[in-house]
Scaffold this motif. Structure first.
Motif, short mmCIF file in Angstrom:
data_model
loop_
_atom_site.label_atom_id
_atom_site.label_comp_id
_atom_site.label_asym_id
_atom_site.label_seq_id
_atom_site.Cartn_x
_atom_site.Cartn_y
_atom_site.Cartn_z
N LYS A 1 1.48 7.74 1.86
CA LYS A 1 0.73 7.05 3.01
C LYS A 1 1.32 7.68 4.23
O LYS A 1 2.56 7.85 4.37
CB LYS A 1 0.98 5.67 2.91
CG LYS A 1 0.42 4.92 1.98
CD LYS A 1 -1.08 4.69 2.22
CE LYS A 1 -1.91 4.06 1.29
NZ LYS A 1 -3.28 4.25 1.17
N SER B 1 0.89 -1.07 0.13
CA SER B 1 -0.03 -0.03 -0.05
C SER B 1 0.73 1.26 -0.09
O SER B 1 1.71 1.47 0.84
CB SER B 1 -0.76 -0.18 1.27
OG SER B 1 -1.83 1.25 1.30
N SER C 1 -7.71 2.78 5.01
CA SER C 1 -6.36 2.27 4.41
C SER C 1 -6.30 2.27 2.97
O SER C 1 -5.17 2.46 2.22
CB SER C 1 -6.14 0.60 4.60
OG SER C 1 -7.01 0.10 4.28
#
Length: 463
Positions: free
Chosen positions: A244, A176, A234
Motif C-alpha cells: 500500500k 488493508s 483502495s
C-alpha cells in the motif's frame, strides 16, 4: 518545565503489548516501500530485463544482457540492504513477541505469523535474484559473520515460515495491506511453482479458489482496469496482497509512475523520467499482441522523444492528481496470478491440459477482451484443440502472464522459472543473454564485513 523524551527504546523493553508488537510488524514493510525498492527502482530493474521493455539512461546497459555495470551493481546492493533491513525488523517481532508480558497467545501467533509471512516473502525475492544468501533469523540476527546458505536451505526456511503463517494468520487481514491466511497460501503456491512441486502448488491454489474469497474484476473497456490499479482504488475483489502507498505522507508515496511517464503527458503531473519504454512495431512482443486485447490499450500510450514515432510508454499506474508522489498500490499478488498458476500446475500434474486448467486460463483471457470471466465465450475461449502439447499450453500461460503482469515486476522471474530467458530474449530482441545476467552479484558491502563469505568462492558466476 522541560519534559524529556526518550530518543530510543531498548528492544528488551518493547514488544510487550499488542500496540507495540503491531508497530514492530509494521516496521517490516517500511524499507521495501523505499524508492530503491518496490517504490520504484526494483521493479524498474526487473521490467527492463523483459522482452517487451527497454531501459534508458543508466538502465540502458541492461539492454545488452551481459550482466551489471557499476551503477546497476550499486542499485542491487541497495536492494539487498533494504530486504535485509526489513527481514531484521521481522526477526525482532518473531524473536521478541513471544516474550511479551501484556499480550495474549492468540495475538502473539497472529503477529508472529505476519512477521514470518513477510520474512518469507523478502527471502523469496532474495533467493530468486541471488540464489543462496545468508540466512539471518531471530536466532542469529546479531551475528555479522553468517555463511551463504544454499538455495535449498533458503527455500526450506521460506516454506516453514509460510506453513506457520497460513495456520496463524487471520481469515481477513487486520488492515488493508496486511496479509491473510489466503495471502500465505497464494505465496506458497508461487514458491511451490518455483520449486517445481506442482501437486502442492495445484492443491494450495485450489484452496484459495475454492474459498470463494476472490474474483476477477469485470471490465468492458480498457479504462476499467483502473478498478485494479487506479490511484484512488483502495481495494478490489482481485486483491490478495498489495503493498500500500499513499499520496501523503511523503514516506508512503509511490514513485514508480515518475520513472515510467513522460513530462506533461498528463498521466503524472509531477513529471517523469521515462526510464523504461517500448516500441509498438520494432518490439515483437508488442507488435504481435492482439490490439483487441483491452490490456494492450490500457497499458500503452504513444510518446515520441527522439527514438522513433512508434515509441510507447507504459500507463498501468496513472495518478492525475499526484502532487509529490503517486497513490497507486503495488500488486504483489492478485487473483489473476493465482488462476494462471493453477492452470499451469494442474496441467503439469496431469501431463496435459484438462478442462479445469483450460477454464482457469480462459477466465483471465475472457476478461482481457471485456467478457464476463465466469461465463464461457466462443469468441475468446481456447479449447483443448488449441494446444498441440503440454509445452504449447504452458507457453501460452507464460505469454498470458506477460500480458497480464506488465509493469508488475513478475515476468522476468517467470522466464527464469520456466528456463525461457535465453530463448525468449533471443527471439524477441535478438540478444544473447549471458549466464551471469541471470543472477546479481553478492554485494561487496556484505563480504567486506561478513568474513563467513569468501568474495571469490562464494560469489555468483561472472562477477
Amino acid at each position: 518545565m522541560l519534559e524529556e523524551k526518550p530518543k530510543s527504546i531498548a528492544v528488551e523493553n518493547f514488544y510487550n503489548t499488542v500496540a507495540e508488537v503491531e508497530t514492530g510488524v509494521n516496521a517490516a514493510y517500511v524499507p521495501v516501500r523505499n524508492v530503491n525498492m518496490f517504490g520504484a527502482l526494483y521493479p524498474i530493474q526487473l521490467e527492463t530485463y523483459t522482452e517487451y521493455m527497454y531501459g534508458r539512461g543508466s538502465h540502458a546497459a541492461l539492454n545488452d544482457y551481459q550482466g551489471l555495470d557499476n551503477t546497476n551493481i550499486t542499485r542491487t546492493e541497495n536492494i539487498w540492504q533494504y530486504f535485509y533491513e526489513a527481514i531484521r525488523n521481522a526477526n525482532l517481532v518473531i524473536g521478541r513477541a513471544p516474550h511479551g508480558n501484556a499480550i495474549s497467545e492468540a495475538y502473539i501467533k497472529k503477529y508472529v505469523g505476519e512477521a514470518r509471512f513477510i520474512r518469507a516473502l523478502w527471502y523469496f525475492h532474495l533467493v530468486r535474484n541471488w540464489a543462496g544468501v545468508p540466512l539471518r533469523t531471530e536466532n542469529n540476527m546479531d551475528s555479522i559473520h553468517v555463511r551463504r546458505s544454499s538455495e535449498a536451505e533458503v527455500y526450506q526456511l521460506i516454506v516453514n515460515d509460510l506453513l506457520y503463517a497460513e495456520t496463524n494468520l487471520p481469515d481477513v487481514p487486520r488492515l488493508s495491506g496486511a496479509p491473510s491466511t489466503w495471502s500465505a497460501k497464494t505465496l506458497l503456491t508461487d514458491v511451490y511453482m518455483n520449486l517445481k512441486e506442482y501437486t502442492k502448488a495445484r492443491d494450495k491454489a485450489l484452496e484459495v479458489i475454492n474459498s470463494n474469497k476472490y474474483s476477477l474484476v469485470n471490465v468492458t473497456v480498457a479504462n476499467d482496469f483502473e478498478k485494479l490499479f487506479g490511484a484512488d482504488i483502495s481495494s478490489s475483489t482481485e486483491e490478495i496482497f498489495y503493498l500500500k502507498f499513499a499520496r501523503t505522507p511523503s514516506s508512503q508515496i509511490f514513485l514508480y509512475p515518475q520513472y515510467i511517464h513522460y513530462p506533461n503527458s498528463g498521466y503524472y503531473p509531477p513529471g517523469g523520467f521515462y526510464t523504461i519504454y517500448s516500441d509498438s512495431v520494432q518490439n515483437l512482443f508488442l507488435k504481435n499482441w492482439d490490439k483487441n486485447d483491452l490490456r494492450y490499450r490500457f497499458n500503452w500510450y504513444a510518446q515520441t522523444f527522439g527514438l522513433g514515432n512508434t515509441t510507447v510508454l507504459n500507463k498501468k499506474y496513472v495518478d492525475k492528481n499526484a502532487v509529490t508522489g503517486g497513490g497507486n498500490d503495488f500488486p504483489m499478488y492478485r487473483y489473476a496470478d493465482l488462476l494462471l498458476w493453477y492452470a499451469e500446475a494442474e496441467a503439469r500434474v496431469n501431463n496435459s491440459a484438462d478442462a479445469a486448467a483450460l477454464e482457469s486460463l480462459n477466465k483471465v483471457h475472457r476478461r482481457a477482451y471485456g467478457k464476463n470471466p465466469a461465463v464461457g465465450d466462443a469468441t475468446t475461449d481456447f479449447t483443448l484443440l488449441s494446444f498441440g502439447s503440454l509445452t504449447d499450453f504452458i507457453s501460452r500461460i507464460a505469454l498470458e502472464r506477460g500480458y497480464e503482469n506488465v509493469s508488475e515486476g513478475k515476468h522476468w522471474h517467470d522466464l527464469k522459472r520456466l528456463d525461457l530467458v535465453q530463448s525468449t530474449i533471443l527471439a524477441y530482441k535478438g540478444k544473447t543473454v549471458a549466464v551471469k545476467h541471470l543472477l546479481w552479484p553478492i554485494p561487496k558491502t556484505e563480504y567486506n564485513y561478513n568474513k563467513a563469505i569468501d568474495p571469490v568462492k562464494d560469489q555468483n558466476p561472472g562477477y
